[in-house]
Design a protein around this motif. Sequence first.
Motif, PDB file in Angstrom:
ATOM      1  N   ASN A   1       0.656   2.641  -7.416  1.00  0.00           N
ATOM      2  CA  ASN A   1       1.386   3.046  -6.202  1.00  0.00           C
ATOM      3  C   ASN A   1       1.096   2.145  -5.016  1.00  0.00           C
ATOM      4  O   ASN A   1       1.665   2.319  -3.947  1.00  0.00           O
ATOM      5  CB  ASN A   1       1.095   4.513  -5.860  1.00  0.00           C
ATOM      6  N   ALA A   2       0.235   1.138  -5.199  1.00  0.00           N
ATOM      7  CA  ALA A   2      -0.060   0.179  -4.122  1.00  0.00           C
ATOM      8  C   ALA A   2       0.632  -1.152  -4.365  1.00  0.00           C
ATOM      9  O   ALA A   2       0.358  -2.131  -3.676  1.00  0.00           O
ATOM     10  CB  ALA A   2      -1.570  -0.027  -4.016  1.00  0.00           C
ATOM     11  N   VAL A   3       1.545  -1.194  -5.347  1.00  0.00           N
ATOM     12  CA  VAL A   3       2.184  -2.436  -5.742  1.00  0.00           C
ATOM     13  C   VAL A   3       3.699  -2.256  -5.748  1.00  0.00           C
ATOM     14  O   VAL A   3       4.215  -1.210  -6.139  1.00  0.00           O
ATOM     15  CB  VAL A   3       1.694  -2.845  -7.161  1.00  0.00           C
ATOM     16  N   ARG A   4       4.404  -3.321  -5.308  1.00  0.00           N
ATOM     17  CA  ARG A   4       5.879  -3.339  -5.398  1.00  0.00           C
ATOM     18  C   ARG A   4       6.247  -4.506  -6.296  1.00  0.00           C
ATOM     19  O   ARG A   4       5.925  -5.652  -6.004  1.00  0.00           O
ATOM     20  CB  ARG A   4       6.502  -3.503  -4.020  1.00  0.00           C
ATOM     21  N   LEU A   5       6.915  -4.199  -7.427  1.00  0.00           N
ATOM     22  CA  LEU A   5       7.357  -5.262  -8.329  1.00  0.00           C
ATOM     23  C   LEU A   5       8.442  -6.082  -7.661  1.00  0.00           C
ATOM     24  O   LEU A   5       9.349  -5.538  -7.035  1.00  0.00           O
ATOM     25  CB  LEU A   5       7.857  -4.663  -9.638  1.00  0.00           C
TER      26      LEU A   5
ATOM     27  N   ASP B   1      -1.139   5.800 -18.898  1.00  0.00           N
ATOM     28  CA  ASP B   1      -0.572   6.770 -17.961  1.00  0.00           C
ATOM     29  C   ASP B   1       0.177   6.118 -16.796  1.00  0.00           C
ATOM     30  O   ASP B   1       0.660   6.797 -15.906  1.00  0.00           O
ATOM     31  CB  ASP B   1      -1.647   7.722 -17.433  1.00  0.00           C
ATOM     32  N   GLN B   2       0.265   4.781 -16.787  1.00  0.00           N
ATOM     33  CA  GLN B   2       1.007   4.008 -15.788  1.00  0.00           C
ATOM     34  C   GLN B   2       0.416   4.071 -14.376  1.00  0.00           C
ATOM     35  O   GLN B   2       1.048   3.637 -13.422  1.00  0.00           O
ATOM     36  CB  GLN B   2       2.481   4.452 -15.726  1.00  0.00           C
ATOM     37  N   ARG B   3      -0.789   4.601 -14.221  1.00  0.00           N
ATOM     38  CA  ARG B   3      -1.394   4.718 -12.892  1.00  0.00           C
ATOM     39  C   ARG B   3      -2.058   3.429 -12.427  1.00  0.00           C
ATOM     40  O   ARG B   3      -2.255   3.239 -11.233  1.00  0.00           O
ATOM     41  CB  ARG B   3      -2.423   5.849 -12.888  1.00  0.00           C
ATOM     42  N   TRP B   4      -2.454   2.545 -13.345  1.00  0.00           N
ATOM     43  CA  TRP B   4      -3.170   1.327 -13.006  1.00  0.00           C
ATOM     44  C   TRP B   4      -2.479   0.124 -13.623  1.00  0.00           C
ATOM     45  O   TRP B   4      -2.012   0.174 -14.763  1.00  0.00           O
ATOM     46  CB  TRP B   4      -4.610   1.389 -13.524  1.00  0.00           C
ATOM     47  N   LEU B   5      -2.460  -0.963 -12.865  1.00  0.00           N
ATOM     48  CA  LEU B   5      -1.891  -2.218 -13.346  1.00  0.00           C
ATOM     49  C   LEU B   5      -3.004  -3.260 -13.455  1.00  0.00           C
ATOM     50  O   LEU B   5      -3.800  -3.423 -12.538  1.00  0.00           O
ATOM     51  CB  LEU B   5      -0.820  -2.732 -12.383  1.00  0.00           C
ATOM     52  N   GLY B   6      -3.033  -3.956 -14.579  1.00  0.00           N
ATOM     53  CA  GLY B   6      -3.953  -5.080 -14.761  1.00  0.00           C
ATOM     54  C   GLY B   6      -3.279  -6.323 -14.207  1.00  0.00           C
ATOM     55  O   GLY B   6      -2.196  -6.696 -14.665  1.00  0.00           O
ATOM     56  N   VAL B   7      -3.874  -6.948 -13.204  1.00  0.00           N
ATOM     57  CA  VAL B   7      -3.225  -8.042 -12.485  1.00  0.00           C
ATOM     58  C   VAL B   7      -4.104  -9.280 -12.408  1.00  0.00           C
ATOM     59  O   VAL B   7      -5.328  -9.212 -12.549  1.00  0.00           O
ATOM     60  CB  VAL B   7      -2.826  -7.615 -11.050  1.00  0.00           C
TER      61      VAL B   7
ATOM     62  N   GLY C   1       0.786  -1.227   0.000  1.00  0.00           N
ATOM     63  CA  GLY C   1       0.000   0.000   0.000  1.00  0.00           C
ATOM     64  C   GLY C   1       0.814   1.271   0.000  1.00  0.00           C
ATOM     65  O   GLY C   1       1.991   1.262   0.316  1.00  0.00           O
ATOM     66  N   PRO C   2       0.194   2.386  -0.383  1.00  0.00           N
ATOM     67  CA  PRO C   2       0.900   3.656  -0.455  1.00  0.00           C
ATOM     68  C   PRO C   2       1.508   4.085   0.880  1.00  0.00           C
ATOM     69  O   PRO C   2       2.470   4.823   0.906  1.00  0.00           O
ATOM     70  CB  PRO C   2      -0.153   4.650  -0.918  1.00  0.00           C
ATOM     71  N   GLN C   3       0.953   3.591   1.974  1.00  0.00           N
ATOM     72  CA  GLN C   3       1.509   3.903   3.288  1.00  0.00           C
ATOM     73  C   GLN C   3       1.800   2.593   4.014  1.00  0.00           C
ATOM     74  O   GLN C   3       1.011   1.667   3.981  1.00  0.00           O
ATOM     75  CB  GLN C   3       0.515   4.718   4.119  1.00  0.00           C
TER      76      GLN C   3
END
Length: 145
Positions: free
Chosen positions: A139-143, A100-106, A62-64
């Motif tokens: 921003n809620a994901v870490r690769l 815009d790279q704001r959303w990831l399809g998962v 998460g972002p925080q």
Amino acid sequence: MRSILLATFLLAGCNFATVESNVQTPDAQETPEALAPSARGVRVGEGGPGFAACQSQARVDGPQAGAGAVPMLDAPFDGAAMVVALPQGAALRVCTRTIDQRWLGVVVPREGVDCGVDARLDRPRTYAGPCASGWIAANAVRLTG
């Protein structure tokens, strides 16, 4: 002289009249459902036949730090419906992203289930496998790989 004559014929063939349309655009207040985001499936196989259907691995982060569950939505929009709330640390397979790279399809892997995201596909398609899929804020994901 020939070029002037040719130019005259070409311009004579052009129609500069204004075309009016009798198609009316509805007011936003008249059709609120037209403005609501609709579900958008996650595309897999975008890397081509030489790569896995979903090329990256990630974890929910998460972002925080210490934040609660993160929503996975059915479309890459803030107002989209929630598919599931993913806990911190949940494993993901990243298959696509918005321009815009704001959303990831998962795709969310399940224990003991082959989600089909390691397969090589001949062409891109919408994911229709046995595992849950949707969109999560980048921003809620870490690769992780």
